[in-house]
Design a protein around this motif. Structure first.
Motif, PDB file in Angstrom:
ATOM      1  N   MET A 143      47.573  20.931  49.185  1.00 28.11           N
ATOM      2  CA  MET A 143      46.868  19.820  48.578  1.00 28.11           C
ATOM      3  C   MET A 143      45.351  20.028  48.621  1.00 28.11           C
ATOM      4  SD  MET A 143      47.400  16.701  47.349  1.00 28.11           S
ATOM      5  CE  MET A 143      46.636  15.158  47.168  1.00 28.11           C
ATOM      6  N   ILE A 144      44.845  20.513  49.731  1.00 30.35           N
ATOM      7  CA  ILE A 144      43.399  20.721  49.865  1.00 30.35           C
ATOM      8  C   ILE A 144      42.898  21.808  48.913  1.00 30.35           C
ATOM      9  CG2 ILE A 144      41.579  21.433  51.461  1.00 30.35           C
ATOM     10  CD1 ILE A 144      43.068  19.937  53.647  1.00 30.35           C
ATOM     11  N   PRO A 145      43.612  22.952  48.736  1.00 30.86           N
ATOM     12  CA  PRO A 145      43.124  23.941  47.760  1.00 30.86           C
ATOM     13  C   PRO A 145      43.066  23.391  46.330  1.00 30.86           C
ATOM     14  CG  PRO A 145      44.717  24.964  49.215  1.00 30.86           C
ATOM     15  CD  PRO A 145      44.738  23.494  49.510  1.00 30.86           C
ATOM     16  N   LEU A 146      44.009  22.529  45.978  1.00 30.37           N
ATOM     17  CA  LEU A 146      44.011  21.932  44.639  1.00 30.37           C
ATOM     18  C   LEU A 146      42.771  21.064  44.435  1.00 30.37           C
ATOM     19  CD1 LEU A 146      45.430  21.442  41.960  1.00 30.37           C
ATOM     20  CD2 LEU A 146      46.637  19.547  43.033  1.00 30.37           C
ATOM     21  N   ILE A 147      42.399  20.299  45.433  1.00 30.78           N
ATOM     22  CA  ILE A 147      41.198  19.470  45.341  1.00 30.78           C
ATOM     23  C   ILE A 147      39.961  20.345  45.215  1.00 30.78           C
ATOM     24  CG2 ILE A 147      39.767  17.803  46.592  1.00 30.78           C
ATOM     25  CD1 ILE A 147      42.370  16.671  47.782  1.00 30.78           C
ATOM     26  N   GLY A 148      39.945  21.451  45.966  1.00 28.04           N
ATOM     27  CA  GLY A 148      38.821  22.378  45.889  1.00 28.04           C
ATOM     28  C   GLY A 148      38.694  23.007  44.509  1.00 28.04           C
ATOM     29  N   PHE A 149      39.805  23.438  43.948  1.00 29.70           N
ATOM     30  CA  PHE A 149      39.779  24.029  42.595  1.00 29.70           C
ATOM     31  C   PHE A 149      39.336  23.015  41.551  1.00 29.70           C
ATOM     32  CE2 PHE A 149      43.072  27.153  44.212  1.00 29.70           C
ATOM     33  CZ  PHE A 149      42.180  28.205  44.270  1.00 29.70           C
ATOM     34  N   MET A 150      39.815  21.793  41.666  1.00 26.82           N
ATOM     35  CA  MET A 150      39.431  20.751  40.707  1.00 26.82           C
ATOM     36  C   MET A 150      37.946  20.410  40.838  1.00 26.82           C
ATOM     37  SD  MET A 150      42.005  20.220  38.865  1.00 26.82           S
ATOM     38  CE  MET A 150      41.522  18.762  38.017  1.00 26.82           C
ATOM     39  N   ALA A 151      37.446  20.362  42.058  1.00 26.20           N
ATOM     40  CA  ALA A 151      36.019  20.081  42.261  1.00 26.20           C
ATOM     41  C   ALA A 151      35.165  21.218  41.703  1.00 26.20           C
ATOM     42  CB  ALA A 151      35.733  19.869  43.740  1.00 26.20           C
ATOM     43  N   PHE A 152      35.601  22.457  41.917  1.00 25.06           N
ATOM     44  CA  PHE A 152      34.879  23.612  41.384  1.00 25.06           C
ATOM     45  C   PHE A 152      34.867  23.588  39.853  1.00 25.06           C
ATOM     46  CE2 PHE A 152      34.737  28.092  40.037  1.00 25.06           C
ATOM     47  CZ  PHE A 152      33.502  28.445  40.586  1.00 25.06           C
ATOM     48  N   ALA A 153      36.005  23.259  39.241  1.00 22.25           N
ATOM     49  CA  ALA A 153      36.083  23.191  37.776  1.00 22.25           C
ATOM     50  C   ALA A 153      35.203  22.064  37.235  1.00 22.25           C
ATOM     51  CB  ALA A 153      37.538  23.000  37.349  1.00 22.25           C
ATOM     52  N   ALA A 154      35.212  20.924  37.893  1.00 23.01           N
ATOM     53  CA  ALA A 154      34.385  19.796  37.442  1.00 23.01           C
ATOM     54  C   ALA A 154      32.902  20.127  37.566  1.00 23.01           C
ATOM     55  CB  ALA A 154      34.725  18.542  38.235  1.00 23.01           C
ATOM     56  N   ALA A 155      32.520  20.769  38.670  1.00 20.02           N
ATOM     57  CA  ALA A 155      31.116  21.156  38.848  1.00 20.02           C
ATOM     58  C   ALA A 155      30.704  22.194  37.808  1.00 20.02           C
ATOM     59  CB  ALA A 155      30.903  21.693  40.259  1.00 20.02           C
ATOM     60  N   GLY A 156      31.575  23.138  37.508  1.00 19.42           N
ATOM     61  CA  GLY A 156      31.271  24.145  36.486  1.00 19.42           C
ATOM     62  C   GLY A 156      31.132  23.537  35.097  1.00 19.42           C
ATOM     63  N   ALA A 157      32.018  22.611  34.766  1.00 22.03           N
ATOM     64  CA  ALA A 157      31.940  21.955  33.451  1.00 22.03           C
ATOM     65  C   ALA A 157      30.667  21.123  33.331  1.00 22.03           C
ATOM     66  CB  ALA A 157      33.169  21.083  33.239  1.00 22.03           C
ATOM     67  N   THR A 158      30.302  20.429  34.400  1.00 19.89           N
ATOM     68  CA  THR A 158      29.080  19.631  34.381  1.00 19.89           C
ATOM     69  C   THR A 158      27.844  20.517  34.261  1.00 19.89           C
ATOM     70  OG1 THR A 158      30.156  17.958  35.751  1.00 19.89           O
ATOM     71  CG2 THR A 158      27.751  17.906  35.647  1.00 19.89           C
ATOM     72  N   THR A 159      27.834  21.607  35.018  1.00 18.16           N
ATOM     73  CA  THR A 159      26.703  22.528  34.965  1.00 18.16           C
ATOM     74  C   THR A 159      26.560  23.151  33.585  1.00 18.16           C
ATOM     75  OG1 THR A 159      27.001  23.013  37.302  1.00 18.16           O
ATOM     76  CG2 THR A 159      25.673  24.564  36.032  1.00 18.16           C
ATOM     77  N   ALA A 160      27.659  23.597  32.996  1.00 19.99           N
ATOM     78  CA  ALA A 160      27.610  24.193  31.660  1.00 19.99           C
ATOM     79  C   ALA A 160      27.146  23.172  30.626  1.00 19.99           C
ATOM     80  CB  ALA A 160      28.978  24.741  31.287  1.00 19.99           C
ATOM     81  N   SER A 161      27.620  21.939  30.733  1.00 20.23           N
ATOM     82  CA  SER A 161      27.207  20.903  29.780  1.00 20.23           C
ATOM     83  C   SER A 161      25.706  20.644  29.865  1.00 20.23           C
ATOM     84  CB  SER A 161      27.962  19.609  30.050  1.00 20.23           C
ATOM     85  OG  SER A 161      29.339  19.796  29.873  1.00 20.23           O
ATOM     86  N   LEU A 162      25.198  20.530  31.087  1.00 18.26           N
ATOM     87  CA  LEU A 162      23.762  20.288  31.249  1.00 18.26           C
ATOM     88  C   LEU A 162      22.934  21.486  30.789  1.00 18.26           C
ATOM     89  CD1 LEU A 162      23.749  18.453  34.686  1.00 18.26           C
ATOM     90  CD2 LEU A 162      23.359  17.476  32.420  1.00 18.26           C
ATOM     91  N   TYR A 163      23.422  22.685  31.043  1.00 20.58           N
ATOM     92  CA  TYR A 163      22.715  23.893  30.598  1.00 20.58           C
ATOM     93  C   TYR A 163      22.580  23.906  29.073  1.00 20.58           C
ATOM     94  CZ  TYR A 163      22.011  28.754  29.292  1.00 20.58           C
ATOM     95  OH  TYR A 163      21.540  29.895  28.706  1.00 20.58           O
ATOM     96  N   PHE A 164      23.681  23.682  28.372  1.00 22.29           N
ATOM     97  CA  PHE A 164      23.637  23.697  26.918  1.00 22.29           C
ATOM     98  C   PHE A 164      22.834  22.523  26.364  1.00 22.29           C
ATOM     99  CE2 PHE A 164      27.700  26.183  27.324  1.00 22.29           C
ATOM    100  CZ  PHE A 164      27.120  27.374  26.943  1.00 22.29           C
TER     101      PHE A 164
END
Length: 71
Positions: free
Chosen positions: A1-22
């Protein structure tokens, strides 16, 4: 369960960062100048994509002639 939360948090942070960059670095996303024709301001020699392979830009002669007639 904890690795799934980590992967989801990493994906959300990456999507937010890419959106702000563009949003803040690409000139064709937000019309900051209020110009009704913002596509005229885009530099055709500068790639607008994150990854561009073998892009070559050549002016279209008919469009260049049309731009000269309109000005």
């Amino acid at each position: 369960m904890i690795p799934l939360i980590g992967f989801m948090a990493f994906a959300a942070a990456g999507a937010t960062t890419a959106s702000l960059y563009f949003l803040f670095t690409k000139t064709d996303i937000i019309n900051k100048s209020g110009n009704p024709e913002p596509w005229e301001q885009v530099d055709p020699t500068k790639p607008q994509k994150l990854l561009t392979i073998h892009q070559q830009w050549k002016p279209i002669e008919e469009l260049q002639a049309l731009k000269k007639l309109q000005k």
